[in-house]
Design a protein around this motif. Structure first.
Motif, short mmCIF file in Angstrom:
data_model
loop_
_atom_site.label_atom_id
_atom_site.label_comp_id
_atom_site.label_asym_id
_atom_site.label_seq_id
_atom_site.Cartn_x
_atom_site.Cartn_y
_atom_site.Cartn_z
N LEU A 194 22.41 22.58 71.13
CA LEU A 194 23.12 21.54 71.87
C LEU A 194 23.03 20.19 71.17
O LEU A 194 22.92 19.14 71.82
CB LEU A 194 22.56 21.44 73.30
N SER A 195 23.06 20.21 69.85
CA SER A 195 23.07 18.97 69.09
C SER A 195 23.76 19.21 67.74
O SER A 195 24.00 20.35 67.35
CB SER A 195 21.63 18.46 68.87
N HIS A 228 26.60 22.17 66.06
CA HIS A 228 26.85 23.14 67.13
C HIS A 228 27.44 22.44 68.36
O HIS A 228 28.34 22.96 69.01
CB HIS A 228 25.56 23.86 67.50
N LEU A 229 26.91 21.27 68.69
CA LEU A 229 27.45 20.51 69.82
C LEU A 229 28.86 20.03 69.52
O LEU A 229 29.74 20.04 70.41
CB LEU A 229 26.55 19.32 70.14
N ASP A 230 29.12 19.61 68.29
CA ASP A 230 30.47 19.20 67.91
C ASP A 230 31.47 20.34 68.09
O ASP A 230 32.58 20.14 68.59
CB ASP A 230 30.49 18.73 66.46
N LEU A 238 31.15 22.93 70.13
CA LEU A 238 31.32 23.17 71.57
C LEU A 238 32.26 22.13 72.18
O LEU A 238 33.12 22.47 73.01
CB LEU A 238 29.96 23.11 72.28
N THR A 239 32.08 20.89 71.80
CA THR A 239 32.91 19.81 72.34
C THR A 239 34.37 20.01 71.96
O THR A 239 35.28 19.86 72.80
CB THR A 239 32.42 18.45 71.81
N SER A 297 29.03 30.88 73.18
CA SER A 297 28.39 30.08 72.13
C SER A 297 27.14 30.75 71.57
O SER A 297 26.51 31.60 72.20
CB SER A 297 28.00 28.71 72.70
#
Length: 263
Positions: A102-103, A106-108, A110-111, A232
């Motif tokens: 979640l950073s 990987h977060l990019d 997901l966003t 994810s």
């Protein structure tokens, strides 16, 4: 009892706001701490305090984890052997999974996927096929919350979570409206509707779990960011960590996945 927020507010006003108040109920006890001095003292002593017991009660009451399985969710103290071997401490593995999943990149990813899903959901709404004319929605909040939830779930949990459970969004928000009652720990006979909503969500997630287990071998997927069965990479890693922790009971696993979805 059915309105926990109101109960806590009244309790904080029962005594002087500088005096912590204990609420003792048949199902749990709780403390209401208010006032700047009391809160400051509380945080000063926070290293010696723990929310574990309350968190475990919430796992049982709000998210339906079987009581005989909830001990698996207690923070585990690393053994001497696991402390010396990288990758053997389960608490460190959980922390690492959150940090990496979640950073950063990987977060990019997901966003970006969420934004694409949200845009597709809005474009797919037939009510917008009106050219430049204004339209009136009977409930703007319901329209938004359904599509925001589904876009987020598809991004995080994959497409099968929704395709297997077409009413998931409605079930989730129905549960969300009664979760305060479950947090208060009321027994089923006092709040049967709240338990029905919780049980329906557990059934939905358990169905998704079974489908993934039957059709997808996580270990053969490789290092990919997203696939339709588990979504994810972060969610796949969470399933692996449940295995490592020995949480094989389908209802306990559903409760954990449910708690993460709600959070």
């Amino acid at each position: 009892m059915r309105d926990g927020q109101s109960l806590m507010l009244k309790a904080s006003k029962f005594n002087d706001h500088t005096v912590p108040t204990q609420i003792i109920l048949p199902v749990f006890s709780n403390y209401v701490v208010s006032g700047p001095e009391s809160v400051l003292t509380y945080f000063k002593e926070s290293r010696d305090l723990s929310t574990t017991s309350r968190s475990l009660a919430i796992m049982v009451n709000a998210f339906g984890c079987p009581k005989h399985m909830v001990h698996f969710f207690k923070p585990q103290q690393p053994s001497a052997a696991s402390s010396k071997q990288p990758g053997q401490n389960i608490e460190q593995l959980i922390h690492k999974a959150v940090q990496t999943g979640l950073s950063g990149a990987h977060l990019d990813a997901l966003t970006t996927r969420y934004q694409e899903n949200m845009a597709a959901a809005i474009e797919a709404s037939s009510m917008f096929d009106t050219g430049d004319s204004w339209i009136e929605l009977p409930d703007l909040n319901a329209f938004v919350e359904k599509r925001v939830f589904e876009a987020a779930v598809q991004s995080m949990f994959g497409t099968y979570m929704l395709s297997l459970n077409p009413t998931l969004a409605d079930d989730f928000w129905a549960f969300n409206r009664v979760i305060g009652t479950l947090f208060m720990g009321l027994p089923r006979w006092l709040s049967p509707a709240a338990y029905r909503e919780r049980d329906k969500m557990l059934q939905n997630i358990a169905k998704w779990q079974r489908h993934g287990e039957e059709h997808c071998d996580i270990e053969k997927l490789g290092d990919i960011d997203w696939e339709p069965y588990y979504g994810s990479k972060f969610i796949r890693e969470r399933q692996r960590l449940l295995d490592k922790r020995g949480i094989m009971d389908p209802t306990a696993r559903a409760a954990e996945n449910f708690a993460f979805m709600w959070a």
